[in-house]
Each structure stands twice: as C-alpha cells, then as structure tokens.
Motif scaffolding. Structure first.
Motif, PDB file in Angstrom:
ATOM      1  N   THR A 258       4.276   3.864 -13.115  1.00  0.00           N
ATOM      2  CA  THR A 258       4.182   3.238 -11.798  1.00  0.00           C
ATOM      3  C   THR A 258       2.761   3.346 -11.247  1.00  0.00           C
ATOM      4  OG1 THR A 258       4.753   5.272 -10.592  1.00  0.00           O
ATOM      5  CG2 THR A 258       6.572   3.841 -11.286  1.00  0.00           C
ATOM      6  N   GLU A 259       2.480   2.505 -10.240  1.00  0.00           N
ATOM      7  CA  GLU A 259       1.336   2.714  -9.358  1.00  0.00           C
ATOM      8  C   GLU A 259       1.897   3.094  -7.992  1.00  0.00           C
ATOM      9  OE1 GLU A 259      -2.400   0.342 -11.233  1.00  0.00           O
ATOM     10  OE2 GLU A 259      -1.289  -0.723  -9.668  1.00  0.00           O
ATOM     11  N   ASP A 260       1.201   3.999  -7.322  1.00  0.00           N
ATOM     12  CA  ASP A 260       1.813   4.712  -6.206  1.00  0.00           C
ATOM     13  C   ASP A 260       1.069   4.485  -4.893  1.00  0.00           C
ATOM     14  OD1 ASP A 260       3.478   5.800  -8.198  1.00  0.00           O
ATOM     15  OD2 ASP A 260       2.006   7.380  -8.588  1.00  0.00           O
ATOM     16  N   PHE A 261       1.858   4.456  -3.817  1.00  0.00           N
ATOM     17  CA  PHE A 261       1.325   4.168  -2.488  1.00  0.00           C
ATOM     18  C   PHE A 261       2.047   5.024  -1.456  1.00  0.00           C
ATOM     19  CE2 PHE A 261       0.880   0.548  -5.236  1.00  0.00           C
ATOM     20  CZ  PHE A 261      -0.431   0.148  -5.040  1.00  0.00           C
ATOM     21  N   GLN A 262       1.441   5.139  -0.291  1.00  0.00           N
ATOM     22  CA  GLN A 262       2.039   5.865   0.821  1.00  0.00           C
ATOM     23  C   GLN A 262       2.176   4.924   2.010  1.00  0.00           C
ATOM     24  OE1 GLN A 262      -0.255   9.203   2.214  1.00  0.00           O
ATOM     25  NE2 GLN A 262       1.332   9.922   3.616  1.00  0.00           N
ATOM     26  N   LEU A 263       3.395   4.739   2.470  1.00  0.00           N
ATOM     27  CA  LEU A 263       3.635   3.908   3.647  1.00  0.00           C
ATOM     28  C   LEU A 263       3.178   4.666   4.889  1.00  0.00           C
ATOM     29  CD1 LEU A 263       4.831   1.318   4.885  1.00  0.00           C
ATOM     30  CD2 LEU A 263       7.034   2.518   5.009  1.00  0.00           C
ATOM     31  N   ILE A 264       2.243   4.072   5.624  1.00  0.00           N
ATOM     32  CA  ILE A 264       1.646   4.716   6.797  1.00  0.00           C
ATOM     33  C   ILE A 264       2.244   4.177   8.089  1.00  0.00           C
ATOM     34  CG2 ILE A 264      -0.517   5.047   8.061  1.00  0.00           C
ATOM     35  CD1 ILE A 264      -0.218   6.645   5.412  1.00  0.00           C
ATOM     36  N   ASP A 265       2.543   2.894   8.124  1.00  0.00           N
ATOM     37  CA  ASP A 265       3.123   2.298   9.325  1.00  0.00           C
ATOM     38  C   ASP A 265       3.958   1.103   8.907  1.00  0.00           C
ATOM     39  OD1 ASP A 265       3.265   2.242  12.285  1.00  0.00           O
ATOM     40  OD2 ASP A 265       2.409   0.254  12.022  1.00  0.00           O
ATOM     41  N   SER A 266       5.078   0.921   9.582  1.00  0.00           N
ATOM     42  CA  SER A 266       5.950  -0.207   9.260  1.00  0.00           C
ATOM     43  C   SER A 266       6.552  -0.769  10.539  1.00  0.00           C
ATOM     44  CB  SER A 266       7.066   0.222   8.306  1.00  0.00           C
ATOM     45  OG  SER A 266       7.891  -0.886   7.978  1.00  0.00           O
ATOM     46  N   LYS A 267       6.558  -2.076  10.625  1.00  0.00           N
ATOM     47  CA  LYS A 267       7.195  -2.768  11.739  1.00  0.00           C
ATOM     48  C   LYS A 267       8.612  -3.215  11.375  1.00  0.00           C
ATOM     49  CE  LYS A 267       3.179  -2.388  13.677  1.00  0.00           C
ATOM     50  NZ  LYS A 267       2.934  -1.243  14.594  1.00  0.00           N
ATOM     51  N   VAL A 268       9.038  -2.892  10.152  1.00  0.00           N
ATOM     52  CA  VAL A 268      10.374  -3.250   9.689  1.00  0.00           C
ATOM     53  C   VAL A 268      11.077  -1.982   9.230  1.00  0.00           C
ATOM     54  CG1 VAL A 268       9.647  -5.560   8.999  1.00  0.00           C
ATOM     55  CG2 VAL A 268       9.602  -3.699   7.317  1.00  0.00           C
TER      56      VAL A 268
END
Length: 285
Positions: A258-268
């Motif tokens: 996988t390639e990995d990310f961190q969700l910082i802000d979400s409007k959904v």
C-alpha cells in the motif's frame, strides 16, 4: 490534487496512488510549487547530453523530466510558478523572490485559484515538517493547508474564482518506519545476502520518525512499476539503481503493498481505517 514542493516529489511520494486512481478514470492533478532550480545534480551517470543540459539549464531539464513523469502516470500537472528556495543561508534568509521568502497571502493565491478551477474532492500535502525539513517542503505544507481552508471562503481571495469546498485533506505518509521495517524483515528472510539488507539496516538507524496515525492505506501495489518509471524520469535527481528509492517490487507487494496517508480534516463522514481517499464522498450531500 496533490501539492508538492519540487518536480520529482510527486514520483517519490504517492505516484503509485496517482496511477491507481487514473486507472479508475479519476482525474488527478499534481501541483509543483517550484521548478527545482536550486537542486543539485544527484546522478552523474546520466547520458552526457543530459548532464551537459543539467549543468547549463537545470530548470529546463527538470521541466522535461516532469513532463516525462506526467506521461507515465497519466496525471494532469500545473506549475505554481515559484522559484526553488534552496536551503536557508547562514543568516536564516532565502534568496529574494524564492518560494520560502514570499508572504503567504501572495504565494497561496495561485493555489487557491487552481483549487477553485479544478474542484478537487481530495487534497494531499505534507505535514508540518514538510516530510523532511527542506524550506520548500515546509512552505508547500503551509500553502497547501491555507488553500484548503481558503478556497471555500468567498471572502478570501475574491479574485481567484468561485469558492470550492474540498472534502478531505490528507498528509502523505509514504515513507514510514513500518514500511521500511516490513521490507527489511522480508528481505532478511528471503534474500539475506542481498546488498540491500545492509543498506536498509543503515536506514533503520536514522529513520526513526515518531509514530503517526496512518488512517488510509491505498492498494497501489500493482502500480509500483509505474511509480519507478516516473521516478527514473527525473534522471538528474534519481540514480536508476538508487537503494533509497528502488526496492524489489515483489518484496514490497508481499511486505507492504500500500501507499499510506493520514486524514487530517474531512467535511464528510468516513470510517477508519480507509482503503480509498474518496471514502464517504460518494455519499455526501
């Protein structure tokens, strides 16, 4: 939309994810904040003609390299138009007119305009440390977050187009200790005589970042070869056999596909962990 500091950053940080989403028919835009003009030539093994151009016109060569990487990944690309800052001078300042020296309210406006015209649902940028502490990487973080926040506000940058609310903001977490350790452990078991084992062992000694909250793992293993071709397009910056960038893809697909990310802000609304940057968006509204 992925916001990067220099050409080549898009290929070392999330290129397989970009190729994965373009294969699904999604539109992906990479923004390069600077032209990489103050970079070093990191591959003296380039063909002589390319090496001569790098020494004569590195900015021009890096534009050619970026176009080649763009073609490999199938992405859209835009230059934000700022000049590479290089590292800070002894007094802590930067060359006049370079990216890190320009006030935020000026340098963010072109990115706000791109956000409002392209209308991305997702933005990706670096964390507060820039992924690593190059001034342009840190500035790309600041400008990216500013554009994410400001693009939806009609009172801000009123000449930059109609407001647009980006649904989700992510930080890139591609280079993380878990990935390095998983690949190292696999190699130690399957190919202990590989010279890459000692190289990765050395990297484990200095790559001790604090734990981060990886929220989102994108199943991009099928596109590791496209990522590598894009990286090699940046020949002035990446040696074709660089042990920092190029690990056996079959090992990576086993150990960390996988390639990995961190969700910082979400409007959904979305549920963790995610396997899709667009999770929750299709149900929004």
């Amino acid at each position: 939309m992925a916001v990067h500091a220099h050409p080549d950053d898009e290929s070392s940080k999330g290129a397989a994810t970009a190729a994965y989403y373009t294969s699904l028919g999604d539109e992906v835009m990479v923004v390069s904040c600077t032209g990489g003009e103050r970079g070093d030539i990191l591959n003296e093994g380039m063909p002589q003609a390319a090496l001569a151009m790098a020494r004569r016109d590195l900015a021009g060569l890096r534009r050619r390299e970026m176009a080649a990487a763009q073609s490999v990944l199938g992405i859209q690309h835009r230059w934000l138009g700022y000049v590479d800052s290089g590292m800070a001078r002894d007094d802590g300042t930067f060359p006049p007119g370079s990216f890190a020296s320009i006030p935020l309210e000026i340098s963010a406006e072109p990115l706000v305009a791109l956000v409002r015209s392209f209308k991305p649902h997702v933005m990706i940028t670096y964390d507060e440390n820039g992924g690593y502490p190059h001034p342009d990487h840190i500035r790309a973080h600041v400008v990216g977050v500013e554009a994410y926040r400001a693009a939806a506000d009609p009172a801000r940058y009123p000449d930059a187009g109609e407001p647009w609310q980006v649904s989700k903001l992510y930080y890139d977490r591609i280079f993380n200790p878990g990935r390095l350790n998983a690949v190292y452990d696999d190699l130690l078991e399957t190919a202990p005589e590989s010279p890459l084992v000692s190289r990765l062992r050395d990297m484990r000694g200095w790559m001790r970042e604090p734990d981060v909250d990886i929220t989102t793992r994108i199943p991009a293993g099928e596109f590791f070869e496209a990522r590598d071709r894009a990286l090699r397009s940046h020949a002035s910056q990446v040696a074709p056999d660089s042990p920092f960038f190029f690990w056996p893809n079959d090992v990576q697909r086993r150990a960390w596909p996988t390639e990995d990310f961190q969700l910082i802000d979400s409007k959904v609304t979305t549920q963790m962990p995610e396997t899709d940057l667009f999770a929750g968006i299709e149900n929004a509204g």
